[in-house]
Design a protein around this motif. Structure first.
Motif, PDB file in Angstrom:
ATOM      1  N   GLU A   1       0.824  -1.210   0.000  1.00  5.88           N
ATOM      2  CA  GLU A   1       0.000   0.000   0.000  1.00  5.88           C
ATOM      3  C   GLU A   1       0.858   1.260   0.000  1.00  5.88           C
ATOM      4  OE1 GLU A   1      -2.824  -0.435   3.201  1.00  5.88           O
ATOM      5  OE2 GLU A   1      -3.595  -2.252   2.291  1.00  5.88           O
ATOM      6  N   LYS A   2       2.111   1.131   0.396  1.00  6.94           N
ATOM      7  CA  LYS A   2       2.991   2.300   0.382  1.00  6.94           C
ATOM      8  C   LYS A   2       3.687   2.481  -0.961  1.00  6.94           C
ATOM      9  CE  LYS A   2       3.985   2.920   5.247  1.00  6.94           C
ATOM     10  NZ  LYS A   2       4.973   2.725   6.317  1.00  6.94           N
ATOM     11  N   GLY A   3       3.723   1.430  -1.773  1.00 10.82           N
ATOM     12  CA  GLY A   3       4.403   1.518  -3.060  1.00 10.82           C
ATOM     13  C   GLY A   3       3.408   1.592  -4.204  1.00 10.82           C
ATOM     14  N   SER A   4       3.917   1.754  -5.420  1.00 13.86           N
ATOM     15  CA  SER A   4       3.026   1.819  -6.571  1.00 13.86           C
ATOM     16  C   SER A   4       2.538   0.410  -6.916  1.00 13.86           C
ATOM     17  CB  SER A   4       3.745   2.433  -7.761  1.00 13.86           C
ATOM     18  OG  SER A   4       4.754   1.572  -8.191  1.00 13.86           O
ATOM     19  N   TYR A   5       1.605   0.334  -7.878  1.00 16.71           N
ATOM     20  CA  TYR A   5       1.082  -0.978  -8.273  1.00 16.71           C
ATOM     21  C   TYR A   5       2.200  -1.868  -8.797  1.00 16.71           C
ATOM     22  CZ  TYR A   5      -3.761   0.395  -7.733  1.00 16.71           C
ATOM     23  OH  TYR A   5      -4.954   0.786  -7.198  1.00 16.71           O
ATOM     24  N   LEU A   6       3.068  -1.292  -9.623  1.00 19.99           N
ATOM     25  CA  LEU A   6       4.134  -2.097 -10.222  1.00 19.99           C
ATOM     26  C   LEU A   6       5.140  -2.549  -9.163  1.00 19.99           C
ATOM     27  CD1 LEU A   6       5.527  -3.164 -12.772  1.00 19.99           C
ATOM     28  CD2 LEU A   6       6.718  -0.999 -12.925  1.00 19.99           C
ATOM     29  N   ALA A   7       5.386  -1.700  -8.169  1.00 24.50           N
ATOM     30  CA  ALA A   7       6.421  -2.017  -7.182  1.00 24.50           C
ATOM     31  C   ALA A   7       6.058  -3.221  -6.331  1.00 24.50           C
ATOM     32  CB  ALA A   7       6.676  -0.812  -6.291  1.00 24.50           C
ATOM     33  N   SER A   8       4.779  -3.610  -6.275  1.00 24.06           N
ATOM     34  CA  SER A   8       4.416  -4.797  -5.504  1.00 24.06           C
ATOM     35  C   SER A   8       4.675  -6.077  -6.260  1.00 24.06           C
ATOM     36  CB  SER A   8       2.933  -4.775  -5.145  1.00 24.06           C
ATOM     37  OG  SER A   8       2.585  -3.568  -4.628  1.00 24.06           O
ATOM     38  N   MET A   9       4.841  -5.976  -7.573  1.00 25.62           N
ATOM     39  CA  MET A   9       4.990  -7.199  -8.372  1.00 25.62           C
ATOM     40  C   MET A   9       6.186  -8.039  -7.925  1.00 25.62           C
ATOM     41  SD  MET A   9       3.649  -9.054 -10.659  1.00 25.62           S
ATOM     42  CE  MET A   9       2.562  -8.413 -11.889  1.00 25.62           C
ATOM     43  N   PRO A  10       7.383  -7.452  -7.749  1.00 24.26           N
ATOM     44  CA  PRO A  10       8.486  -8.304  -7.269  1.00 24.26           C
ATOM     45  C   PRO A  10       8.252  -8.851  -5.870  1.00 24.26           C
ATOM     46  CG  PRO A  10       9.201  -6.027  -7.466  1.00 24.26           C
ATOM     47  CD  PRO A  10       7.880  -6.117  -8.120  1.00 24.26           C
ATOM     48  N   TYR A  11       7.447  -8.170  -5.047  1.00 21.43           N
ATOM     49  CA  TYR A  11       7.192  -8.700  -3.711  1.00 21.43           C
ATOM     50  C   TYR A  11       6.261  -9.907  -3.759  1.00 21.43           C
ATOM     51  CZ  TYR A  11       9.480  -4.736  -1.511  1.00 21.43           C
ATOM     52  OH  TYR A  11      10.409  -3.823  -1.102  1.00 21.43           O
ATOM     53  N   THR A  12       5.406  -9.989  -4.778  1.00 23.43           N
ATOM     54  CA  THR A  12       4.534 -11.171  -4.851  1.00 23.43           C
ATOM     55  C   THR A  12       5.361 -12.431  -5.083  1.00 23.43           C
ATOM     56  OG1 THR A  12       4.172 -10.931  -7.211  1.00 23.43           O
ATOM     57  CG2 THR A  12       2.592  -9.859  -5.783  1.00 23.43           C
ATOM     58  N   ASP A  13       6.520 -12.301  -5.729  1.00 26.03           N
ATOM     59  CA  ASP A  13       7.392 -13.464  -5.903  1.00 26.03           C
ATOM     60  C   ASP A  13       7.741 -14.100  -4.572  1.00 26.03           C
ATOM     61  OD1 ASP A  13       7.585 -12.888  -8.562  1.00 26.03           O
ATOM     62  OD2 ASP A  13       9.479 -11.824  -8.386  1.00 26.03           O
ATOM     63  N   ARG A  14       7.831 -13.256  -3.561  1.00 29.59           N
ATOM     64  CA  ARG A  14       8.315 -13.729  -2.270  1.00 29.59           C
ATOM     65  C   ARG A  14       7.217 -14.274  -1.383  1.00 29.59           C
ATOM     66  NH1 ARG A  14      11.411 -10.519  -5.170  1.00 29.59           N
ATOM     67  NH2 ARG A  14      13.614 -10.475  -4.666  1.00 29.59           N
ATOM     68  N   LEU A  15       5.989 -14.330  -1.873  1.00 27.62           N
ATOM     69  CA  LEU A  15       4.907 -14.931  -1.089  1.00 27.62           C
ATOM     70  C   LEU A  15       5.133 -16.438  -1.019  1.00 27.62           C
ATOM     71  CD1 LEU A  15       1.770 -13.119  -2.465  1.00 27.62           C
ATOM     72  CD2 LEU A  15       2.631 -12.993  -0.164  1.00 27.62           C
ATOM     73  N   ASP A  16       4.817 -17.092  -2.100  1.00 28.80           N
ATOM     74  CA  ASP A  16       5.063 -18.518  -2.204  1.00 28.80           C
ATOM     75  C   ASP A  16       6.264 -18.639  -3.140  1.00 28.80           C
ATOM     76  OD1 ASP A  16       5.178 -21.112  -2.786  1.00 28.80           O
ATOM     77  OD2 ASP A  16       3.134 -21.334  -3.484  1.00 28.80           O
ATOM     78  N   TYR A  17       7.447 -18.734  -2.538  1.00 32.03           N
ATOM     79  CA  TYR A  17       8.643 -18.598  -3.365  1.00 32.03           C
ATOM     80  C   TYR A  17       8.892 -19.810  -4.250  1.00 32.03           C
ATOM     81  CZ  TYR A  17       9.981 -20.423   1.199  1.00 32.03           C
ATOM     82  OH  TYR A  17      10.001 -21.113   2.374  1.00 32.03           O
ATOM     83  N   PHE A  18       8.080 -20.859  -4.117  1.00 34.47           N
ATOM     84  CA  PHE A  18       8.202 -21.969  -5.060  1.00 34.47           C
ATOM     85  C   PHE A  18       7.497 -21.637  -6.369  1.00 34.47           C
ATOM     86  CE2 PHE A  18       9.932 -24.534  -1.827  1.00 34.47           C
ATOM     87  CZ  PHE A  18      10.488 -25.624  -2.447  1.00 34.47           C
ATOM     88  N   CYS A  19       6.473 -20.797  -6.290  1.00 29.46           N
ATOM     89  CA  CYS A  19       5.613 -20.583  -7.459  1.00 29.46           C
ATOM     90  C   CYS A  19       5.499 -19.096  -7.753  1.00 29.46           C
ATOM     91  CB  CYS A  19       4.223 -21.136  -7.220  1.00 29.46           C
ATOM     92  SG  CYS A  19       4.186 -22.633  -6.292  1.00 29.46           S
ATOM     93  N   SER A  20       6.612 -18.439  -8.025  1.00 27.60           N
ATOM     94  CA  SER A  20       6.529 -16.998  -8.209  1.00 27.60           C
ATOM     95  C   SER A  20       5.710 -16.629  -9.442  1.00 27.60           C
ATOM     96  CB  SER A  20       7.925 -16.408  -8.308  1.00 27.60           C
ATOM     97  OG  SER A  20       8.584 -16.909  -9.426  1.00 27.60           O
TER      98      SER A  20
END
Lengths: 212, 217, 384
Positions: free
Chosen positions: C68-87
């Protein structure tokens, strides 16, 4: 029969055990660092800055627009914009970064700075052997350490670099054509009294429109 | 899948006392939602789950949203006596719209399986304010799937769910006091963060460089 | 209708039998079987589990607040780190939600690339999930190493396409980031063609293995009613016999173009969950073959999509996909600025843990490890 499934499994492991000595697909161990696997072209590690020509600091493509600083998700880029302008690689007067630091211990190699950069100034390196005992001196790279030549970029990402170079050459040609058209238009305007040049005057703004 | 309006009609005919309204969503997704009032929320939820036509037996997602107090400026024309003459003067009146916390639930139907128009049925509930009246009825008895998610809302937003079987903090530790997902949350002083070139790293890097320069001289 | 006239699902209360004291054990957070930092507060009556409370949050980094503090695009690399097996599937779910929010269309070629990468992700996730499950059963190393050997090949493909093996950060709102490298599809074809041999190998090793059957059959049973009510998704749900696959239900992307079956279990035990993963890998190979055959040429980005200054209109959207572990959903509220007003991840791993206590009660403590392994979670996604 009880134990049949286990025997079947043991046969499979035996096959794999024997295979690991002969089958080429299974002999994958590489004796790093003496041996290395072939580099993969798209690999990305940490960003670097591209310069054109021989002088790294004069040829930096970066114009300190600070878009990458704003967009960087972990905020690892730090830029100070210059007060004066100096000509860039196409000869247009531009701002330049007096300080461009990237803290690669914070950087997460996401490539977003590369994507948002409108000037093709920042690209991803493939260098990964960066371990150091000095957290602050060794991992906070300044603009001298970050600057690498366009030729280097061409050697690590040949396909991508070729596309970028073609695009930049096209832009450069366009700007030159635009400048030429503008000059022609000015000339045509001055000579508008002559009836023969009227056609050229109509032609010139048209090319200008297309150029935009 | 029925549209939000049709579901509203179905709820109103089955539960005449329930206060439900459709909240329109202007985005291209077109996922309109139903705002239910906390008093009848449990009855509405049970109806949605048990009704044979809707059969919304699967609550996929539950989350909180924080809407802080908003200052709204309005221009009003008022008659005023200025220097002995009555005039109509335009004045800006500022008033504060009270904020509230919202719980949002996304429902699907597993029994009905494939649907023609994929899209969730969205339920929303509001608390009275953001400070002392933050109670909402828990929907965990109806959909077990929101058990952990309501705990998360309680933890991160501070909505207290009455009737939840095990309402404890889930992600933050038990001694933690604030609610970090609220918009006005301020990081405590002992917040550990990775320093970036904007502050400490830069300073310390400069010190390092100065030191290195001294050594080489 | 009164509010009391409905069935509520709660874990049963089991009493200690009285001949001996109840032992309370904290399994984790540093237990080798917990796939990360995860704790189970278990109450044991002898070997029997009579109470179990999962405790997590050790990896909590407030991903949603960062987004919520970053732009829409800036969250995309962080989604990789959710389930790091299935980025790549995480990327897809987030891109899908934003595309719904902003009304973007994805070009056909990008849809095919998304399907290919997502199914490759599913295959490697299921292969390693089976490997980890066997590791926890005591089959030290062998199945896991076989699975990782195959996973390496797929990760090499990912590196060639996206530049990174695990943190791919490849999909963008309205398409994909870059065109396929030359010869990439041929390599995928070779690996897909070789993959059934690996599945046969794993099956020969495990499916009829008596030890696996003895340990896994009838253990950790999940009933379909409870699974639906507790919002379980993915292979866990289908092992319980509920036919619900979001690829079939929502037809997101272009999944309606492919013929594939949804394997279902009969008993809902650990063995079924293992079997479902094996069968899903076979179906994924079928989808991959169709996708590689049909992939068209064309653009890979929606021309309306913007990389800089991306501001969706006011509104909200919920987008979900069938990630390898279950339903991965993203709920976004836009207030018209460049940052999302509310960004919420619906993590399958977290919600699949809801029924962990129900499955473990009355079982032996050694089976708890196994039941937990069969859920297939990643702590990066549970804690976010």
């Amino acid at each position: 029969m009880l134990g049949e499934g286990m025997l079947k499994g043991l046969a499979e492991t035996a096959k794999n055990f024997a295979g690991s000595f002969v089958s080429k697909g299974r002999l994958t161990t590489v004796q790093y660092p003496e041996q290395r696997i072939a580099p993969i072209e798209n690999t990305r590690d940490f960003p670097f800055l591209i310069f054109d020509g021989d002088d790294a600091m004069a040829g930096l493509r970066c114009v300190a627009c600070q878009i990458c600083e704003k967009e960087c998700p972990p905020k690892c880029i730090y830029i100070t914009k210059s007060a004066d302008k100096k000509p860039d690689y196409v000869g247009k007067a531009q701002f330049y970064p007096t300080r461009f630091d990237i803290d690669i211990s914070v950087c997460m190699s996401c490539q977003i700075c590369v994507e948002v950069c409108p000037f093709e100034a920042i690209k991803m390196d493939t260098e990964f052997e960066l371990s150091t005992t000095d957290r602050f001196g060794g991992l906070l790279l300044d603009r001298e350490q970050l600057a690498k030549s366009n030729e280097y970029y061409n050697t690590i990402h040949p396909t991508e670099a070729a596309e970028v170079d073609a695009r930049l050459a096209e832009e450069k040609a366009k700007t030159e054509a635009k400048a030429k058209a503008a000059a022609e238009a000015a000339a045509a305007k001055a000579a508008s009294a002559a009836a023969a040049s009227t056609a050229a005057a109509i032609e010139a703004p048209k090319t200008k429109e297309l150029g935009v | 899948m029925k549209s939000a309006k049709e579901i509203l009609m179905a709820i109103q005919s089955a539960l005449p006392g329930a206060q439900v309204e459709v909240v329109l969503n202007p985005s291209p997704s077109g996922q309109h939602s139903l705002r239910i009032d906390p008093a009848s929320a449990l009855a509405v939820a049970v109806f949605l789950r048990e009704d044979s036509e809707l059969a919304l037996d699967y609550c996929s997602n539950a989350t909180g949203v924080d809407w802080p107090d908003k200052e709204v400026a309005e221009k009003v024309k008022v008659a005023k006596v200025v220097e002995g003459v009555e005039q109509v003067v335009e004045e800006t009146i500022k008033h504060v719209e009270p904020g509230y916390l919202e719980a949002v639930y996304h429902l699907f139907s597993m029994k009905k399986g494939p649907v023609n128009e994929p899209g969730p049925v969205v339920l929303r509930m509001r608390t009275v304010n953001r400070t002392d009246q933050v109670k909402l009825p828990s929907l965990t008895p109806v959909w077990r799937s929101v058990e952990f998610q309501e705990r998360e809302i309680f933890d991160l937003f501070g909505i207290v769910f009455t009737g939840h079987p095990d309402l404890r903090r889930i992600l933050m530790w038990d001694e933690f006091e604030d609610h970090p997902m609220r918009r006005d949350y301020v990081d405590p002083d002992d917040y550990e963060y990775e320093p970036t070139p904007h502050d400490e790293v830069l300073k310390r890097a400069e010190e390092q460089k100065a030191k290195a320069a001294e050594v080489t001289q | 209708m009164t509010a009391t006239a409905f069935k509520s699902y709660r874990p049963p209360i089991i009493e200690a039998d009285g001949d001996g004291e109840v032992l309370e054990v904290a399994m984790g957070p540093h237990h080798p079987s917990t796939h990360g930092v995860f704790r189970m507060d278990v109450a044991l009556d002898g070997e029997r589990v009579i109470r179990l409370k999962p405790v997590f949050g050790y990896l909590h980094r407030n991903h949603e607040k960062i987004a919520e503090k970053g732009s829409y695009l800036a969250s995309m690399p962080y989604t990789d780190r959710l389930d790091y097996f299935c980025s790549l599937t995480n990327n897809w779910a987030y891109a899908l939600a934003v595309e719904k929010l902003a009304g973007l269309e994805v070009p056909e070629r990008a849809e095919y690339i998304r399907v290919i990468t997502a199914e490759l992700t599913r295959i490697q996730n299921h292969a390693s999930a089976i490997g980890f499950l066997m590791q926890e059963m005591g089959a030290s190393g062998t199945p896991l190493m076989y699975a990782f050997r195959e996973r390496e090949k797929i990760l090499d493909l990912f590196e060639e396409l996206t530049g990174s093996r695990m943190m791919c950060n490849y999909m963008r709102f309205g398409g994909c980031r870059s065109e396929l490298p030359t010869g990439w599809l041929e390599k995928v074809k070779v690996i897909v063609a070789g993959f059934p041999a690996f599945i046969d190998e794993i099956e020969a090793l495990l499916t009829s293995n008596e030890i696996l059957m003895a340990r896994a059959q009838g253990v950790g049973v999940l009933t379909p009613e409870l699974a639906v009510n507790a919002g379980i998704t993915g292979p866990m749900l289908r092992a319980a016999g509920v036919n619900y696959d979001i690829r079939k239900v929502d037809h997101y992307g272009i999944y309606d173009r492919f013929t594939f079956r949804v394997p279902l279990g009969d008993h809902g035990d650990i063995y079924d969950r293992y079997m479902i993963r094996v069968l899903e890998m076979r179906e994924s190979i079928g989808i991959l073959e169709q996708a590689i055959r049909d992939i068209p040429a064309g653009p890979i980005m929606d021309p309306k999509s913007k990389i800089r200054g991306f501001r969706p209109k006011v509104g909200e959207a919920y987008g979900r996909i069938e990630a390898p572990k279950g339903e991965l959903g993203f709920y976004l509220i836009s207030d018209g600025t460049s940052n999302p007003y509310r960004y919420r991840v619906r993590p399958p791993s977290l919600i699949n843990l809801t029924v962990l206590e129900d499955m473990c009660l009355g079982q032996n403590v050694a089976d708890v490890v196994l039941i937990f392994g069969s859920v297939d979670i990643v702590l990066g996604e549970v804690d976010r």
